[in-house]
Design a protein around this motif. Structure first.
Motif, PDB file in Angstrom:
ATOM      1  N   UNK A  49     -89.281 -21.528 -57.102  1.00  0.00           N
ATOM      2  CA  UNK A  49     -89.255 -21.397 -58.568  1.00  0.00           C
ATOM      3  C   UNK A  49     -88.494 -22.564 -59.207  1.00  0.00           C
ATOM      4  N   UNK A  50     -88.997 -23.038 -60.340  1.00  0.00           N
ATOM      5  CA  UNK A  50     -88.355 -24.138 -61.049  1.00  0.00           C
ATOM      6  C   UNK A  50     -88.439 -25.444 -60.288  1.00  0.00           C
ATOM      7  N   UNK A  51     -87.381 -26.255 -60.429  1.00  0.00           N
ATOM      8  CA  UNK A  51     -87.307 -27.547 -59.750  1.00  0.00           C
ATOM      9  C   UNK A  51     -86.055 -27.578 -58.877  1.00  0.00           C
ATOM     10  N   UNK A  52     -86.067 -28.371 -57.804  1.00  0.00           N
ATOM     11  CA  UNK A  52     -84.843 -28.498 -56.999  1.00  0.00           C
ATOM     12  C   UNK A  52     -83.736 -29.170 -57.827  1.00  0.00           C
ATOM     13  N   UNK A  53     -82.479 -28.979 -57.422  1.00  0.00           N
ATOM     14  CA  UNK A  53     -81.405 -29.702 -58.104  1.00  0.00           C
ATOM     15  C   UNK A  53     -81.115 -31.032 -57.401  1.00  0.00           C
TER      16      UNK A  53
ATOM     17  N   UNK B 183     -86.230 -33.841 -48.823  1.00  0.00           N
ATOM     18  CA  UNK B 183     -86.055 -32.420 -48.532  1.00  0.00           C
ATOM     19  C   UNK B 183     -85.414 -31.754 -49.738  1.00  0.00           C
ATOM     20  N   UNK B 184     -86.082 -30.760 -50.352  1.00  0.00           N
ATOM     21  CA  UNK B 184     -85.527 -30.147 -51.564  1.00  0.00           C
ATOM     22  C   UNK B 184     -84.297 -29.287 -51.290  1.00  0.00           C
ATOM     23  N   UNK B 185     -83.348 -29.341 -52.220  1.00  0.00           N
ATOM     24  CA  UNK B 185     -82.173 -28.458 -52.233  1.00  0.00           C
ATOM     25  C   UNK B 185     -82.157 -27.773 -53.593  1.00  0.00           C
ATOM     26  N   UNK B 186     -82.115 -26.457 -53.591  1.00  0.00           N
ATOM     27  CA  UNK B 186     -82.199 -25.698 -54.843  1.00  0.00           C
ATOM     28  C   UNK B 186     -80.845 -25.070 -55.185  1.00  0.00           C
ATOM     29  N   UNK B 187     -80.762 -24.525 -56.398  1.00  0.00           N
ATOM     30  CA  UNK B 187     -79.493 -23.882 -56.787  1.00  0.00           C
ATOM     31  C   UNK B 187     -79.232 -22.641 -55.946  1.00  0.00           C
TER      32      UNK B 187
ATOM     33  N   UNK C  41     -86.668 -22.546 -27.289  1.00  0.00           N
ATOM     34  CA  UNK C  41     -87.519 -22.230 -28.440  1.00  0.00           C
ATOM     35  C   UNK C  41     -87.520 -23.371 -29.455  1.00  0.00           C
ATOM     36  N   UNK C  42     -88.679 -23.606 -30.050  1.00  0.00           N
ATOM     37  CA  UNK C  42     -88.759 -24.475 -31.229  1.00  0.00           C
ATOM     38  C   UNK C  42     -88.357 -23.628 -32.432  1.00  0.00           C
ATOM     39  N   UNK C  43     -87.440 -24.164 -33.246  1.00  0.00           N
ATOM     40  CA  UNK C  43     -86.922 -23.427 -34.396  1.00  0.00           C
ATOM     41  C   UNK C  43     -87.822 -23.646 -35.610  1.00  0.00           C
ATOM     42  N   UNK C  44     -88.300 -22.553 -36.178  1.00  0.00           N
ATOM     43  CA  UNK C  44     -89.177 -22.588 -37.356  1.00  0.00           C
ATOM     44  C   UNK C  44     -88.464 -21.851 -38.499  1.00  0.00           C
ATOM     45  N   UNK C  45     -88.454 -22.431 -39.697  1.00  0.00           N
ATOM     46  CA  UNK C  45     -87.687 -21.832 -40.800  1.00  0.00           C
ATOM     47  C   UNK C  45     -88.520 -21.672 -42.062  1.00  0.00           C
ATOM     48  N   UNK C  46     -88.191 -20.642 -42.845  1.00  0.00           N
ATOM     49  CA  UNK C  46     -88.658 -20.489 -44.228  1.00  0.00           C
ATOM     50  C   UNK C  46     -87.406 -20.289 -45.063  1.00  0.00           C
ATOM     51  N   UNK C  47     -87.296 -21.028 -46.180  1.00  0.00           N
ATOM     52  CA  UNK C  47     -86.000 -21.085 -46.865  1.00  0.00           C
ATOM     53  C   UNK C  47     -86.102 -20.916 -48.374  1.00  0.00           C
ATOM     54  N   UNK C  48     -84.923 -20.631 -48.964  1.00  0.00           N
ATOM     55  CA  UNK C  48     -84.846 -20.538 -50.420  1.00  0.00           C
ATOM     56  C   UNK C  48     -84.744 -21.912 -51.075  1.00  0.00           C
TER      57      UNK C  48
END
Length: 496
Positions: free
Chosen positions: A91-95, A110-114, A327-334
């Motif tokens: 949602x919105x734009x990354x900071x 790589x996006x970083x969000x609030x 294991x290969x590490x797979x992520x889903x993030x905020x």
């Protein structure tokens, strides 16, 4: 006498420990909550609409609708975010964008969000507080602390600030640490690493340094310059230095060299941060591995490394993992990364709580002959060969030699020694024996006379630093691969 600051640190450490136990003792529920929150927030984004998030009810739905991707595969979405468009991946734009060096696509953004940014700060803080809670040691909060990191100067791209992650994090150092923190802002802004380290030495040499943090290879460079300047071990220069915080690479290959430079043992805390998220930290000086952060806006999946390149490999969630498997590490993030392969491989050392070690990179391996050698194996083999000797290694990397001028192919170990063994050939055989114990495929190749035993090539003093400098990656958060499936690094090293 214990200071008020140290007493406050102990009280806060106890509170954070109790809060951590709540989610660490309920791992599956914690991950389920994170998963549901991520899907709910992102279902109205472009990515969410493209992948039918509105009809995702469980992990099976997610795995069916969202394929595993690396940066290259997600790049079309990231490019839209970089253009300044809203509601694309999150949602919105990354900071911020954390800018890292990519492989085939040049720079990676790589996006970083609030929502994601606070977890980067809290995880580093909580790692230190876990140490305080377990050991009762808090006096270091009254000394000076140094964090060797990238420049905090940020650029701007379509209204979004960008820079190295460590430089972005520098803007979030809590006020109560500002007076203790080193180096100065001006020194931190120096881009040239060698100039920067010299200036850091100038600023810190007469200070009461208590905590030193950074990637081991670059901290080693700082320590060497201190010793060169004073002709004293670092532990004598900084009598209250008792805590080393590091991340990015395994400390074990550096431990003997560090203890020699420092002149004594110091406690160490390992962190597992990346631009994509802060995944784990060492929560105990007694237990092996780092606590996987299951309540930090990141949903984890795991794919067995030896199945990763097969068609449709099984994707495991936290409740399905086993000890000791790569294991290969797979992520889903905020921050809007979805089923994202960061390239790291991990192994679990504990399931109650879930603790991991970083075993290597899925792209950093040697399998020129089907041996499937990973980073953890070469590091452990070198460590075993060094045990009970005065051999010390500054840096090393391993590459296959497929077409030698004579004899069978082999694994070439390019090593820069601080103290070299009296008999290089015997030391090579020790490494080889340790490798054969760990890796059955490698052992079969040696027994079957497909490969000959390890060959060590001595790298000139500062040869690895010169190599990193030649490719524009000296200092900061840049790390040397422990092994490669080709000879791009090995052929560029200056041999002794």
């Amino acid at each position: 006498m214990t200071s008020i600051k140290a007493i406050a640190a102990k009280l806060f450490a106890k509170y954070i420990h109790n809060e951590t136990q709540k989610w660490a003792n309920n791992p599956i529920e914690s991950q389920q909550r994170v998963f549901e929150d991520l899907i709910q927030v992102a279902k109205s984004t472009q990515f969410g609409k493209d992948h039918d998030f509105g009809n995702i009810k469980n992990f099976e739905d997610f795995a069916n609708k969202v394929p595993v991707r690396d940066y290259e595969a997600l790049k079309s979405y990231v490019d839209e975010v970089v253009k300044g468009k809203e509601n694309i991946l999150w949602k919105g734009k990354p900071i911020y964008f954390a800018k890292t060096s990519g492989t085939t696509s040049g720079a990676k953004y790589i996006p970083l969000t609030k929502e994601s940014m606070p977890y980067h700060i809290e995880a580093a803080r909580n790692a230190i507080l876990s140490y305080v809670h377990e050991t009762g040691k808090a006096d270091f909060v009254d000394g000076k602390m140094i964090f060797l990191q990238g420049s905090p100067i940020l650029e701007e791209k379509n209204g979004i600030q960008l820079g190295r992650l460590s430089g972005i994090v520098a803007h979030y150092v809590p006020k109560y640490l500002q007076t203790n923190r080193m180096p100065s802002w001006e020194t931190n802004c120096i881009e040239d690493w060698e100039t920067k380290v010299d200036r850091i030495v100038d600023e810190t040499i007469n200070e009461n340094m208590a905590v030193i943090s950074g990637i081991p290879s670059w901290v080693q460079m700082y320590f060497e310059k201190l010793k060169e300047r004073t002709h004293k071990p670092v532990g004598e220069i900084f009598k209250n230095f008792n805590l080393f915080i590091y991340g990015g690479v395994n400390y074990e290959p550096y431990r003997a060299k560090f203890e020699n430079l420092i002149g004594r043992k110091v406690d160490a805390i390992e962190l597992f941060p990346a631009s994509e998220g802060f995944f784990a930290y060492q929560d105990s000086q007694k237990e092996k591995g780092m606590l996987l952060l299951l309540n930090s806006g990141i949903f984890y999946e795991f794919i067995k490394a030896d199945e990763f390149f097969t068609e449709n490999p099984k994707r495991y969630t936290i409740g399905e993992v086993e000890l000791g498997i790569n294991y290969v590490l797979i992520i889903s993030t905020n921050a809007g990364l979805w089923a994202y392969n960061i390239g790291d491989t991990v192994q679990f050392t504990s399931l109650k709580p879930y603790r991991i070690i970083v075993s290597g990179r899925i792209k950093h391996y040697i399998s020129a002959f089907g041996e499937h050698v990973i980073g953890k194996e070469v590091e452990a083999a070198l460590q075993e060969a060094m045990e009970g000797t005065n051999v010390r290694v500054n840096e090393f990397t391993v590459a296959p030699q497929i077409a030698p001028q004579a004899g069978l192919p082999y694994h070439e170990w390019c090593i820069e020694f601080e103290n070299e063994p009296s008999d290089i050939a015997e030391f090579a055989l020790k490494i080889d024996a340790a490798m054969r114990k760990q890796n059955v495929y490698y052992d079969d190749l040696i027994v079957g006379k497909v490969l000959r035993t390890v060959v060590i090539t001595k790298v000139a003093k500062n040869g690895f630093q010169e190599y990193m400098k030649s490719i524009g990656k000296l200092g900061g958060q840049n790390k040397l691969p422990r092994l490669s499936n080709d000879r791009k690094i090995a052929d560029l090293l200056k041999i002794q």
